[in-house]
Design an enzyme around this catalytic site. Structure first.
Site, PDB file in Angstrom:
ATOM      1  N   GLU A  92       0.826  -1.201   0.000  1.00  0.00           N
ATOM      2  CA  GLU A  92       0.000   0.000   0.000  1.00  0.00           C
ATOM      3  C   GLU A  92       0.861   1.252   0.000  1.00  0.00           C
ATOM      4  O   GLU A  92       1.971   1.253   0.533  1.00  0.00           O
ATOM      5  CB  GLU A  92      -0.898   0.009   1.242  1.00  0.00           C
ATOM      6  N   CYS A 105       3.367   8.480   0.988  1.00  0.00           N
ATOM      7  CA  CYS A 105       4.026   7.551   1.908  1.00  0.00           C
ATOM      8  C   CYS A 105       4.138   6.208   1.195  1.00  0.00           C
ATOM      9  O   CYS A 105       3.126   5.599   0.851  1.00  0.00           O
ATOM     10  CB  CYS A 105       3.126   7.465   3.148  1.00  0.00           C
ATOM     11  N   CYS A 112       7.209  -6.718   7.354  1.00  0.00           N
ATOM     12  CA  CYS A 112       8.410  -6.176   7.999  1.00  0.00           C
ATOM     13  C   CYS A 112       8.900  -7.176   9.038  1.00  0.00           C
ATOM     14  O   CYS A 112       8.087  -7.798   9.729  1.00  0.00           O
ATOM     15  CB  CYS A 112       8.099  -4.839   8.682  1.00  0.00           C
ATOM     16  N   CYS A 116       8.185  -4.586  15.760  1.00  0.00           N
ATOM     17  CA  CYS A 116       7.821  -3.586  16.774  1.00  0.00           C
ATOM     18  C   CYS A 116       6.436  -3.924  17.330  1.00  0.00           C
ATOM     19  O   CYS A 116       5.510  -4.238  16.585  1.00  0.00           O
ATOM     20  CB  CYS A 116       7.830  -2.187  16.171  1.00  0.00           C
ATOM     21  N   CYS A 119       3.093  -2.058  16.008  1.00  0.00           N
ATOM     22  CA  CYS A 119       2.888  -1.826  14.566  1.00  0.00           C
ATOM     23  C   CYS A 119       2.188  -3.005  13.900  1.00  0.00           C
ATOM     24  O   CYS A 119       2.642  -4.145  14.009  1.00  0.00           O
ATOM     25  CB  CYS A 119       4.248  -1.585  13.908  1.00  0.00           C
ATOM     26  N   CYS A 330      -0.624   5.839  10.192  1.00  0.00           N
ATOM     27  CA  CYS A 330       0.681   5.243  10.515  1.00  0.00           C
ATOM     28  C   CYS A 330       0.513   3.914  11.218  1.00  0.00           C
ATOM     29  O   CYS A 330      -0.225   3.809  12.181  1.00  0.00           O
ATOM     30  CB  CYS A 330       1.438   6.125  11.509  1.00  0.00           C
TER      31      CYS A 330
HETATM   32  N1  SAH Z   1       9.975   0.921   9.352  1.00  0.00           N
HETATM   33  C1  SAH Z   1      10.184   2.323   9.358  1.00  0.00           C
HETATM   34  C2  SAH Z   1       9.192   3.074   8.493  1.00  0.00           C
HETATM   35  C3  SAH Z   1       7.759   2.609   8.502  1.00  0.00           C
HETATM   36  S1  SAH Z   1       6.879   2.813  10.001  1.00  0.00           S
HETATM   37  C4  SAH Z   1      10.175   2.859  10.775  1.00  0.00           C
HETATM   38  O1  SAH Z   1       9.806   2.126  11.686  1.00  0.00           O
HETATM   39  O2  SAH Z   1      10.576   4.004  10.950  1.00  0.00           O
HETATM   40  C5  SAH Z   1       6.521   4.556   9.976  1.00  0.00           C
HETATM   41  C6  SAH Z   1       6.206   5.144  11.349  1.00  0.00           C
HETATM   42  O3  SAH Z   1       4.956   4.638  11.838  1.00  0.00           O
HETATM   43  C7  SAH Z   1       7.244   4.826  12.416  1.00  0.00           C
HETATM   44  O4  SAH Z   1       7.680   6.013  13.032  1.00  0.00           O
HETATM   45  C8  SAH Z   1       6.480   3.984  13.429  1.00  0.00           C
HETATM   46  O5  SAH Z   1       6.985   4.193  14.718  1.00  0.00           O
HETATM   47  C9  SAH Z   1       5.066   4.487  13.242  1.00  0.00           C
HETATM   48  N2  SAH Z   1       4.022   3.578  13.695  1.00  0.00           N
HETATM   49  C10 SAH Z   1       3.978   2.249  13.559  1.00  0.00           C
HETATM   50  N3  SAH Z   1       2.832   1.755  14.091  1.00  0.00           N
HETATM   51  C11 SAH Z   1       2.135   2.815  14.574  1.00  0.00           C
HETATM   52  C12 SAH Z   1       0.876   2.956  15.232  1.00  0.00           C
HETATM   53  N4  SAH Z   1       0.092   1.913  15.472  1.00  0.00           N
HETATM   54  N5  SAH Z   1       0.481   4.206  15.581  1.00  0.00           N
HETATM   55  C13 SAH Z   1       1.258   5.283  15.290  1.00  0.00           C
HETATM   56  N6  SAH Z   1       2.436   5.190  14.650  1.00  0.00           N
HETATM   57  C14 SAH Z   1       2.890   3.974  14.306  1.00  0.00           C
HETATM   58 FE1  SF4 Z   2       8.661  -2.411  10.768  1.00  0.00          FE
HETATM   59 FE2  SF4 Z   2       6.504  -1.282  11.801  1.00  0.00          FE
HETATM   60 FE3  SF4 Z   2       8.744  -1.416  13.257  1.00  0.00          FE
HETATM   61 FE4  SF4 Z   2       8.625   0.261  11.120  1.00  0.00          FE
HETATM   62  S1  SF4 Z   2       7.403   0.390  13.018  1.00  0.00           S
HETATM   63  S2  SF4 Z   2      10.283  -1.184  11.669  1.00  0.00           S
HETATM   64  S3  SF4 Z   2       7.309  -0.968   9.752  1.00  0.00           S
HETATM   65  S4  SF4 Z   2       7.518  -3.178  12.536  1.00  0.00           S
END
Ligand code: SAH
Ligand code: SF4
Length: 348
Positions: A92, A105, A112, A116, A119, A330
């Protein structure tokens, strides 16, 4: 012999490819412009290239293209594009209009591997890396129907875990003969892969965003496994060493999670941690999603945190959640991976 997808090549790569065919290198610039400025879908369209050379190219090369399988529009103007890849998987991209800018974006991986805890993309694990062509084709497809002013690698995936495709993609995006984005308008976001941060800095000129998300190793380890390999001290040193485009700053992303990282003590530590890094802070209220027990802090807590940073002269914005009604916010992107696994997700 498998055909070469010219969208996998930087200008230099295309020059080498063309030189290998015994043609003049300057032809590469013409073709590059056709691809990224004129959105050519076939070599036949490239009328300033000789007919003979075009048919030679057709035999050994191809131009891949994306057409969105679905586009969802949010009430707030955010648009989410779903692209089906040749192997059946999906990614996406999200277009976010804001104060005259249109930020796209884009995704760098299917899923991934970073895991985390907050996420949604992370919960599916990694299916595979995207190719350079699959990264730039997201931009080609969206630009075809909407103007795009900024690019952020903040969609699905950890871009720094796929540098061999991401660095060429950044080069194509910022090449004056390619998409022509200013290097200040392209931002790569990372969860904190320290050696790859240095490699990105060596390989391309681009803005960097770092998902800090916590102010102690103890809390960061809990929500971001990457912190075990690269603790805060190393991560912040890598930020400091990163060669930014001129007059730029690192974006520090900070997802605010209730009772986890949202206290004034955290705000205080955050100010201290970034004090010697040219930076601006993006506070992102946690976007709640099913299957994750974290909650967003109450608005007063977010405001208090924000104000503390402001009072300490930190440049800070609190990112409003966009596209929530179409699951485009996000951390909500999932490329309908669950659908592939045979489940339905009620969105159909
Ligand atoms: N993998 C990279 C880029 C993609 S994630 C990274 O982690 O930076 C992009 C952003 O979305 C990151 O800053 C992450 O911390 C944030 N993010 C992920 N899950 C989220 C959520 N449920 N609510 C708000 N931000 C989130
Ligand atoms: Fe991967 Fe989501 Fe962590 Fe970004 S925030 S590194 S997309 S698991």
């Amino acid at each position: 012999m498998e055909k070469t997808d010219v969208k996998n090549l930087t200008l230099e790569g295309l020059e080498n490819f063309i030189a290998g065919l015994g043609k003049e290198r300057f032809r590469a610039k013409q073709i590059f412009k056709w691809l990224y400025q004129m959105d050519a879908r076939s070599f036949a369209e490239m009328t300033n290239v000789s007919k003979e050379f075009r048919s030679q190219l057709e035999e050994i090369a191809l131009i891949s293209n994306f057409d969105p399988e679905a586009v969802e529009a949010s009430e707030d103007g955010t648009r989410k594009y779903l692209f089906r890849l040749a192997d059946g998987s999906a990614v996406e991209s999200v277009l976010i209009p804001d104060e005259g800018r249109n930020t796209l974006c884009i995704s760098s991986q299917v899923g991934c591997a970073m895991g985390c805890a907050f996420c949604l993309t992370g919960t599916f694990g990694l299916s595979r890396n995207l190719t350079t062509a699959e990264i730039v084709n997201q931009v080609c497809a969206v630009k075809r129907e909407q103007p795009v002013s900024n690019i952020v690698f903040m969609g699905m995936g950890e871009p720094l875990a796929n540098l061999s495709a991401v660095i060429p993609a950044v080069k194509i995006l910022t090449d004056p003969d390619g998409f022509q984005f200013s290097t200040r308008k392209v931002t790569v976001s990372t969860s904190g892969l320290v050696p790859e941060m240095a490699e990105l800095g060596r390989g391309a000129t681009v803005n960097l965003a770092v998902s800090l998300n916590a102010t102690t190793d103890e809390v960061r380890e809990k929500i971001m496994p990457v912190n075990r390999a690269y603790p805060l001290k190393d991560l912040l040193a890598a930020c400091k060493a990163f060669p930014l485009p001129s007059r730029r700053w690192i974006t520090i992303e900070y997802v605010m999670i209730r009772d986890l990282n949202d206290t004034l003590e955290d705000a205080k530590r955050l100010v201290r941690l970034i004090s010697n890094i040219p930076s601006k802070v993006n506070l992102i209220p946690f976007n709640e999603h099913e299957g994750c027990e974290f909650k967003s802090p109450p608005q007063e807590t977010i405001d208090r945190f924000h104000k503390y940073l402001l009072d300490k002269n930190v440049t800070v914005i609190t990112r409003s959640s966009r596209g929530g009604d179409i699951s485009a916010a996000c951390g909500q992107l999932k490329g309908r991976l669950d659908q592939q696994a045979g489940k339905t997700d009620g969105e159909e």
